[in-house]
Design a protein around this motif. Structure first.
Motif, PDB file in Angstrom:
ATOM      1  N   GLU A   1      -0.605  -5.735  -8.789  1.00 32.70           N
ATOM      2  CA  GLU A   1      -1.953  -5.985  -8.261  1.00 32.70           C
ATOM      3  C   GLU A   1      -2.811  -4.731  -8.356  1.00 32.70           C
ATOM      4  OE1 GLU A   1      -1.010  -9.543  -5.016  1.00 32.70           O
ATOM      5  OE2 GLU A   1      -1.026  -7.443  -4.371  1.00 32.70           O
ATOM      6  N   GLN A   2      -2.209  -3.572  -8.108  1.00 33.70           N
ATOM      7  CA  GLN A   2      -2.966  -2.326  -8.239  1.00 33.70           C
ATOM      8  C   GLN A   2      -3.339  -2.068  -9.703  1.00 33.70           C
ATOM      9  OE1 GLN A   2      -4.256  -0.362  -5.948  1.00 33.70           O
ATOM     10  NE2 GLN A   2      -5.166   0.858  -7.594  1.00 33.70           N
TER      11      GLN A   2
ATOM     12  N   ILE B   1      -6.269  -4.267 -10.610  1.00 35.66           N
ATOM     13  CA  ILE B   1      -7.554  -3.739 -10.142  1.00 35.66           C
ATOM     14  C   ILE B   1      -8.031  -2.621 -11.060  1.00 35.66           C
ATOM     15  CG2 ILE B   1      -8.682  -2.483  -8.261  1.00 35.66           C
ATOM     16  CD1 ILE B   1      -6.827  -3.974  -6.329  1.00 35.66           C
TER      17      ILE B   1
ATOM     18  N   ALA C   1       3.007  -5.595  -5.683  1.00 35.12           N
ATOM     19  CA  ALA C   1       1.975  -4.666  -5.222  1.00 35.12           C
ATOM     20  C   ALA C   1       1.537  -3.737  -6.358  1.00 35.12           C
ATOM     21  CB  ALA C   1       2.507  -3.848  -4.043  1.00 35.12           C
ATOM     22  N   ARG C   2       2.508  -3.260  -7.133  1.00 34.28           N
ATOM     23  CA  ARG C   2       2.158  -2.401  -8.271  1.00 34.28           C
ATOM     24  C   ARG C   2       1.346  -3.165  -9.311  1.00 34.28           C
ATOM     25  NH1 ARG C   2       8.132   0.434  -8.995  1.00 34.28           N
ATOM     26  NH2 ARG C   2       7.813   2.163  -7.516  1.00 34.28           N
TER      27      ARG C   2
END
Length: 314
Positions: free
Chosen positions: A172-173, A176, A169-170
């Motif tokens: 992927e952030q 972005i 999740a980190r």
């Protein structure tokens, strides 16, 4: 626009990204307009001040008096060469600033490009880690059900799985954020933001370049340092001009012609001079000196910072 569209059709290389940024970044395009503004000021400074014209009509009974005068600002005319020289220095300073902005944008784009590609690779790697964690967690669950694994080992596998999900999740952030940073520098919007990047970073160089004179090179070549030097030199010239005109703020020469229906026409000239009774120009000179010292210290600060920046970057 046509060239940008061509470059966006294929996965971007770092050179393509920098080229798009130089073509398409609106902030850089706005700084180009500073060149037009400075050039207009330079042209204006080289032109003679416009003369003034006044007309008066006075009556006294049957007497009619007409007054015509043409006047010219002599101080503005005498100091036209100095003003032109000052504006020439300012124009050179703006040129250096715009060039520095272009180089800075190219460097930022290059860095953002590699960060974005690395972020894509990191996400792919974290997905592989998560898949492995999925398999390990499922295996641990089944072995615990058959009694072949104790609770401690199962908890360890579950903790590893939770870390893998969080790290993905980190990543992927971060992906972005890195892509959006590159998008902003490229000045892209709408359908253009769907650009593609290569799947992996280029290979690392085989050796590190030896650059012993990076500080001297920075002092000689950095555009921001050159711009500040030129600006400081222009301010020094301006200070000299301020001292020269501290007492004579307005000096006008005029040609006068008076005509009356009851007397012969009068012709002559008049000189208008501002008397320094209340303002002797001390504040004007003090302000110019303060502005010059401000620019001098900022230039020194920029030089110190530039040396530090190139050492850190190396």
């Amino acid at each position: 626009e046509t060239r940008v569209a061509e470059l966006l059709k294929n996965p971007l290389t770092v050179d393509d990204a920098m080229q798009i940024a130089l073509f398409n970044n609106r902030g850089l395009q706005a700084s180009f307009a500073e060149l037009g503004i400075a050039e207009a000021d330079l042209v204006q400074a080289g032109r003679m001040p416009n003369p003034g014209f006044s007309f008066g009509r006075l009556t006294r009974g049957s007497e009619l008096e007409l007054e015509h005068s043409v006047h010219l600002n002599l101080i503005g005319l005498l100091f036209t060469p100095f003003k032109s020289e000052m504006e020439q220095r300012r124009f050179q300073s703006v040129q250096n600033e715009v060039a520095a902005n272009a180089l800075k944008l190219a460097a930022q784009t290059r860095k953002a490009y590699f960060v974005a590609v690395a972020a894509d690779e990191t996400v792919r790697y974290m997905k592989q880690v998560k898949e492995a964690a999925d398999a390990s967690a499922e295996l641990a669950r089944r072995m615990a059900q058959t009694g072949n694994w104790n609770k401690l080992n199962q908890a360890r596998e579950q903790g590893f799985y939770a870390d893998a999900v969080l790290n993905l999740a980190r990543a992927e952030q971060a992906q972005i954020a890195a892509r959006e940073q590159l998008t902003r520098l490229l000045g892209l919007w709408g359908e253009q933001i769907k650009f593609s990047l290569p799947e992996r970073l280029p290979d690392l160089p085989k050796s590190v370049d030896d650059l012993p004179d990076i500080e001297q090179t920075a002092m000689a070549q950095r555009m921001d340092i050159a711009a500040m030097k030129t600006q400081t030199q222009a301010l020094a010239k301006s200070l000299g001009l301020s001292k020269a005109t501290r007492f004579i703020n307005v000096l006008e020469l005029g040609a006068v012609r008076n005509s009356s229906n009851e007397a012969p026409t009068q012709r002559g000239y008049e000189v208008s001079l501002e008397l320094p009774l209340f303002d002797w120009g001390g504040a004007k000179v003090a302000k110019a000196e303060a502005i010059y010292m401000q620019a001098l210290n900022r230039t020194a600060e920029a030089a110190v910072n530039a040396r530090s920046e190139v050492r850190e970057a190396y």
